[in-house]
Structure formats: structure tokens, C-alpha cells
Design a protein around this motif. Sequence first.
Motif, mmCIF file in Angstrom:
data_model
loop_
_atom_site.group_PDB
_atom_site.id
_atom_site.type_symbol
_atom_site.label_atom_id
_atom_site.label_comp_id
_atom_site.label_asym_id
_atom_site.label_seq_id
_atom_site.Cartn_x
_atom_site.Cartn_y
_atom_site.Cartn_z
ATOM 1 N N PRO A 1 6.529 -21.700 34.198
ATOM 2 C CA PRO A 1 7.299 -20.810 33.314
ATOM 3 C C PRO A 1 8.071 -21.612 32.276
ATOM 4 N N GLU A 2 8.148 -21.074 31.064
ATOM 5 C CA GLU A 2 8.906 -21.703 29.984
ATOM 6 C C GLU A 2 10.030 -20.757 29.561
ATOM 7 N N THR A 3 11.200 -21.319 29.324
ATOM 8 C CA THR A 3 12.377 -20.531 28.967
ATOM 9 C C THR A 3 12.596 -20.548 27.461
ATOM 10 N N PHE A 4 12.862 -19.354 26.920
ATOM 11 C CA PHE A 4 13.145 -19.230 25.497
ATOM 12 C C PHE A 4 14.403 -18.384 25.321
ATOM 13 N N HIS A 5 15.395 -18.960 24.646
ATOM 14 C CA HIS A 5 16.602 -18.222 24.299
ATOM 15 C C HIS A 5 16.477 -17.746 22.857
ATOM 16 N N PHE A 6 16.736 -16.469 22.643
ATOM 17 C CA PHE A 6 16.652 -15.880 21.305
ATOM 18 C C PHE A 6 18.021 -15.336 20.914
ATOM 19 N N PHE A 7 18.326 -15.461 19.634
ATOM 20 C CA PHE A 7 19.544 -14.857 19.084
ATOM 21 C C PHE A 7 19.117 -14.024 17.883
ATOM 22 N N PRO A 8 18.548 -12.818 18.130
ATOM 23 C CA PRO A 8 17.930 -12.056 17.038
ATOM 24 C C PRO A 8 18.949 -11.540 16.032
ATOM 25 N N GLU A 9 18.503 -11.486 14.797
ATOM 26 C CA GLU A 9 19.311 -10.862 13.768
ATOM 27 C C GLU A 9 19.574 -9.414 14.156
ATOM 28 N N HIS A 10 20.751 -8.922 13.855
ATOM 29 C CA HIS A 10 21.222 -7.564 14.165
ATOM 30 C C HIS A 10 21.575 -7.386 15.644
ATOM 31 N N CYS A 11 21.322 -8.390 16.474
ATOM 32 C CA CYS A 11 21.578 -8.226 17.911
ATOM 33 C C CYS A 11 22.983 -8.707 18.271
ATOM 34 N N GLY A 12 23.334 -9.917 17.850
ATOM 35 C CA GLY A 12 24.686 -10.402 18.080
ATOM 36 C C GLY A 12 24.921 -11.067 19.411
ATOM 37 N N HIS A 13 23.873 -11.241 20.220
ATOM 38 C CA HIS A 13 24.020 -11.948 21.484
ATOM 39 C C HIS A 13 22.666 -12.530 21.878
ATOM 40 N N PHE A 14 22.690 -13.444 22.834
ATOM 41 C CA PHE A 14 21.463 -14.083 23.287
ATOM 42 C C PHE A 14 20.641 -13.137 24.165
ATOM 43 N N ILE A 15 19.322 -13.283 24.059
ATOM 44 C CA ILE A 15 18.371 -12.662 24.970
ATOM 45 C C ILE A 15 17.478 -13.782 25.491
ATOM 46 N N THR A 16 17.392 -13.929 26.809
ATOM 47 C CA THR A 16 16.554 -14.963 27.407
ATOM 48 C C THR A 16 15.266 -14.337 27.928
ATOM 49 N N ARG A 17 14.144 -14.947 27.565
ATOM 50 C CA ARG A 17 12.835 -14.487 28.029
ATOM 51 C C ARG A 17 12.091 -15.668 28.650
ATOM 52 N N ILE A 18 11.256 -15.364 29.639
ATOM 53 C CA ILE A 18 10.437 -16.377 30.303
ATOM 54 C C ILE A 18 8.978 -16.096 29.967
ATOM 55 N N TYR A 19 8.296 -17.071 29.388
ATOM 56 C CA TYR A 19 6.873 -16.932 29.055
ATOM 57 C C TYR A 19 6.067 -17.979 29.822
ATOM 58 N N THR A 20 4.790 -17.686 30.034
ATOM 59 C CA THR A 20 3.857 -18.657 30.590
ATOM 60 C C THR A 20 2.710 -18.841 29.603
ATOM 61 N N LYS A 21 1.807 -19.768 29.895
ATOM 62 C CA LYS A 21 0.684 -20.024 28.991
ATOM 63 C C LYS A 21 -0.193 -18.789 28.828
ATOM 64 N N ARG A 22 -0.233 -17.939 29.842
ATOM 65 C CA ARG A 22 -1.028 -16.714 29.746
ATOM 66 C C ARG A 22 -0.435 -15.734 28.738
ATOM 67 N N ASN A 23 0.848 -15.871 28.474
ATOM 68 C CA ASN A 23 1.525 -14.957 27.548
ATOM 69 C C ASN A 23 1.301 -15.425 26.109
ATOM 70 N N THR A 24 0.095 -15.240 25.593
ATOM 71 C CA THR A 24 -0.170 -15.592 24.207
ATOM 72 C C THR A 24 0.557 -14.614 23.290
ATOM 73 N N GLU A 25 0.756 -15.030 22.043
ATOM 74 C CA GLU A 25 1.487 -14.179 21.109
ATOM 75 C C GLU A 25 0.760 -12.849 20.896
ATOM 76 N N ASP A 26 -0.560 -12.896 20.854
ATOM 77 C CA ASP A 26 -1.321 -11.666 20.631
ATOM 78 C C ASP A 26 -1.202 -10.699 21.805
#
Length: 589
Positions: A317-342
Motif C-alpha cells: 500500500p502507498e499513502t497519499f495525502h491530499f489538500f484539495p482546493e475548496h476543501c480546506g483540510h487533508f484527505i488521506t487515501r491509500i492506493y496500490t499498484k492495482r489502483n491505476t488512474e483509469d
Amino acid sequence: MPLKLTVSQNVINRLTNVKETCTGNLYGILYNNTLIIVGLYMHSKGKTDIINGFPTEIDMYGVIQVGNEIMDAEKVKQIMNEVDVTDTPLYMSCKIGTRSNVIEAYFNINNRLEHTNFEIIAETDIYSQFVHIRLMTQLPFTSAITTDSIKENFLNLRKQLLNGQTVFNFPKTTIYIMGNECENGLVGLSGDPTVREICKESSDVIEGCIPNDRKKKGPTVEMDVLRIIMLKKVTREYGLDNSKAHAPVLHIDKHPYKSLMLTLNIDALSVVHRDEKVVNLYSVLVESCCRFLRLVEGVILNNVETCSGDYSLISQPETFHFFPEHCGHFITRIYTKRNTEDCMEGTRLKLHKQLLLPLNRPLFRRANRFVFSGDIQGNGLLINPHERLNPVKNGGEIALVKGKYSYYHYCQDNMDDNGWGCAYRSLQTLASWFRFQGYTNREVPTFYDIQKCLVDIGDKPSNFLGSKQWIGSTEVNFVLNSLLNVTSRIIYVSSGEEMESKGPDLIYHFKNHGSPIMIGGGVLAHTILGVDYNSITGEIKFLILDPHYTGSEDLDLILKKGWCGWKPLKFWDKNAYYNMCLPQVPTCI
């Protein structure tokens, strides 16, 4: 004493724009009898682990109902029973209006909804009060590849965090948070210090800050991030363990067994008030790690359930922290190699809708991850040098590049392109913008990539590859389209004086697309990052990023010498023609 209620401006903005009937949860931080609502999440089918993706100490404090139907008090109270962190959960209603929505707030006190006033708080004010803590460590994980076994072993991991053998340390210091294992819960600090004092005393502890790209005219939103590592004591201290020592017993059970062995890279966030006592961080950090483990557990279980028996598909598992515009706080998501962008497009679309975020741009692709200062590696190029510039004084409408880009200029990467590579460098700056914004995962093209692309599509002969021939806006357009699948609009002017007439076009571009613009004229190429256009007087200024700079990544020097700065109309040669390449931003998630 009743709670004081404040609501993030980001939450208000999102609720103001919603036009469909829906219900959701409200998430906030409670400190010193003040509840600050910083996030929301609209209900949808299926269970959600969104709370595990929020920084610890952000919890569910109420519900929101959007629509114009009559409030069902019983239904609202039933929903609010899910709130378990307070005895006075919050209920907010958002009535959809023709011009703007009307938002009201109520606290549920003794099963009665009592109206309460609230203040709206800006992002800058929230993070002047609070500090983020980034907990990092590694934990070994071994389990049989079955749902029950994985759940059991994750439960055991969380239990181990509660046994008093865990210690937390500020890197590069001798400060340890020990919990109840010493008199004041701390080693390396005397007295009863607060988080604010830690931030002031040791700059080594502070890892990074967030520039607010959305408020170019105002101050940046600086968020102190304290980095902490977790350690586990390998020796037992007398009196701390109630178990009795005994001889080890070994039980051998031979049977076919498929095991899952992973090293879990813990990277968990929490948010605490600056006046919080450092000793009180122990319980926050333990919960932060537990919350992160629940998030990882869900991802691994989903992988096991969907791998159809091919366990080789289960990856780290790989950890990604996002701070999206309009959100105002962090969102943490866990992706794996199977989770391609498409394959994750549907999941991202659902998340955008649940968080009431825009549906026309990516916010949760890998490239959108927030990069902490301690994670910065690689070429060390300057990012967004224009943000350090003083505001322009032209009296016109200002429109600037949106998001991040890297500053590419002459003589980088140990390459001498002085005198011929300016358009290549401008193209690289444009490509970096599309990568930072998540529109592509492709690396920024090298000079070889650019030339090979033009040869492959038939625009240039084979001897162009490896040459020092110039390119212009037309070639930049071809490369962006071929390598990044980005179309561009080309604007032509017959002289530099005509650039004044293109003020409305540039204002429109930066407002609606926000991508940097490549401009070529004669033998020179530049990058336009913004425009200040006075439609009454016709006066115009251009924010220019100049690729002809040949020095090191010295931001102060670059700004002082005007390699990045506001330029008047006379900057453009009145005897030269110019072509501008305006990359168009695709609509996608």
C-alpha cells in the motif's frame, strides 16, 4: 456553557453552491468550548471509511440537511445518534435559494433543537490556531490471506499500540513523549510545555507549510507540520507488565498456508491546537496510528476480496495525502499498484460528489498529492517563484496561473542550451503544470523526448534529433497534444504593440483554464503566468517567467533581477510578431 460555533469558509462555500437535496455529516475540531466545523461528507450508498482519511482530532460532530422540504425532527435526531463524541450534536439546514442558499444551525440539547448563531472562519485563521502532526514509522504485518485472519492481525496491531511500550520522538531532538511511563510523560523537556512552545523553540521540528494558491493577493496559509516518529521499547520494565514470566511454549501445526507479509509504512496525520500540552499528544498519536491502520486494513481486505485467488496482485500500500482546493483540510487515501488512474476514475468521481468538490478537474490522482518539505527530492527546481512577488499596482483586473509549476530555464540538468533552448524550457514549465495538477502522470519531457516526438509525428526530419534547432509555439502545441493529449489555442499578433489588445483573451484564459502560456516571437520565447488588464484605460502588464536565466536556483536573485516579474507592454518588441500557445485544460476527474 453552550458551545461556540464557527464554520470554515470552505464549508460555507460548498454548501452555498449545492443545488440538489441531500444529507451528510459534519466534521470538526473541538477545543476550549469552541467547535470549528472544517469538513463535510454527503451520504451515499454503502459504508465509508472517510473518518479514517481525516486527520485525527477531526471527528463527526453533526449532520447537514440540504433541501427545502420540512425538517423531520425525529429523523434528524435518529441520524444524530451516530454522533458519539459530544452530547450536544450539531444540526445544520441549508435551504436552496434562487440566488444563494440559506444556512442555519441548531444544537441538539436534551433532545431539543435550539437555534444557534455561528461565525465564519477563514482558512488562515484556522491554521494560525492549529498545528498538524505527521507520525511516521514502520510496522511489520504478517497474516494468513483470509478475511478473518487479516482482521484479527490488524486488531492485534492496534492492541499493541495500547500496551504502554510505544514511545514518540521529535526527530533530531532528544525529546520523547513517554505517556504514563515517567513522572511528567516527557523526556528531554522540563515543565509542562505546549505545542506552541515546541514550534517556537525548534525550527528543526517543523517540516513544512502549505502555500495557499487560491489567494494570490493575500497572505499565504502557513501550516506548521510537526514530524514525529514512533518507537517501540524492546525491553520490559519491571512493574509495567502484569503478565507472569514463564518458559516459552512452542506449538507446531503443519498445514498448507498462504501468508501475506508486508511492511506497513505508517504516515498518519493529526491536528492539535497550539496551546495543547505536549504530554497530551501521546493519546492523540496512538489514535492517529490506529486510525491509519483501519484505513490500510480496508484497502488490503478489498484487494484480497477482488484478486480472484491471484495473490500476486496484492501489493504494498502507498499513502497519499491530499489538500484539495475548496476543501480546506487533508484527505488521506491509500492506493496500490492495482489502483491505476483509469480504474479509479469512478471512485474519484464519487469522492468529489461526497465532498461537494468540483467535477471538472482531478484532485485525488497520485500527482495531486501534497508534497511536504521533508519529502522534496530530485532536481530541486523552484516551484511557483511568482508567489514571492509584491502585488502589482496597475488598477486593472488580475488573473494568474492556478496551481503549481516548476521553473525551467537555461543550463539546467548540466545541459548548455544557452541561446537556443528557451522554447524547450517554456514547454517543460507547461508540462510540469499539467503533471502537478494531476492531468498526466508522464514525466516532464526532456529535450530528447521533445525532438523525438516532433520527428515521430513527421513535423521534423530525422536529423533534427540531437540538434540545437529552435522550436516555437506551433511545435509546443504539437508536443503537448502528442505527449500529454492536451490541445491548445494559438493566438497570433503581428507586433508587440498588439499584445495590449489581447488583454481580454488572457484574462479569460487564466480565469477558466489557469495554465501557463508559452509565447514565442523572433528568436525569444517566454512563459506568461498572469495578466493585469485595465479595460477602461487599456493599460496592461504581464507576469513573465523568463527561461533565459542561466544561474542557480536562487529565488532572491531571480526576483531581484526580474527573471520572474511584472513587465509593461514595452517589454514586447514592437517590430516582432508573436505567437501564443494557450494550453486548454481538459474536463476530467
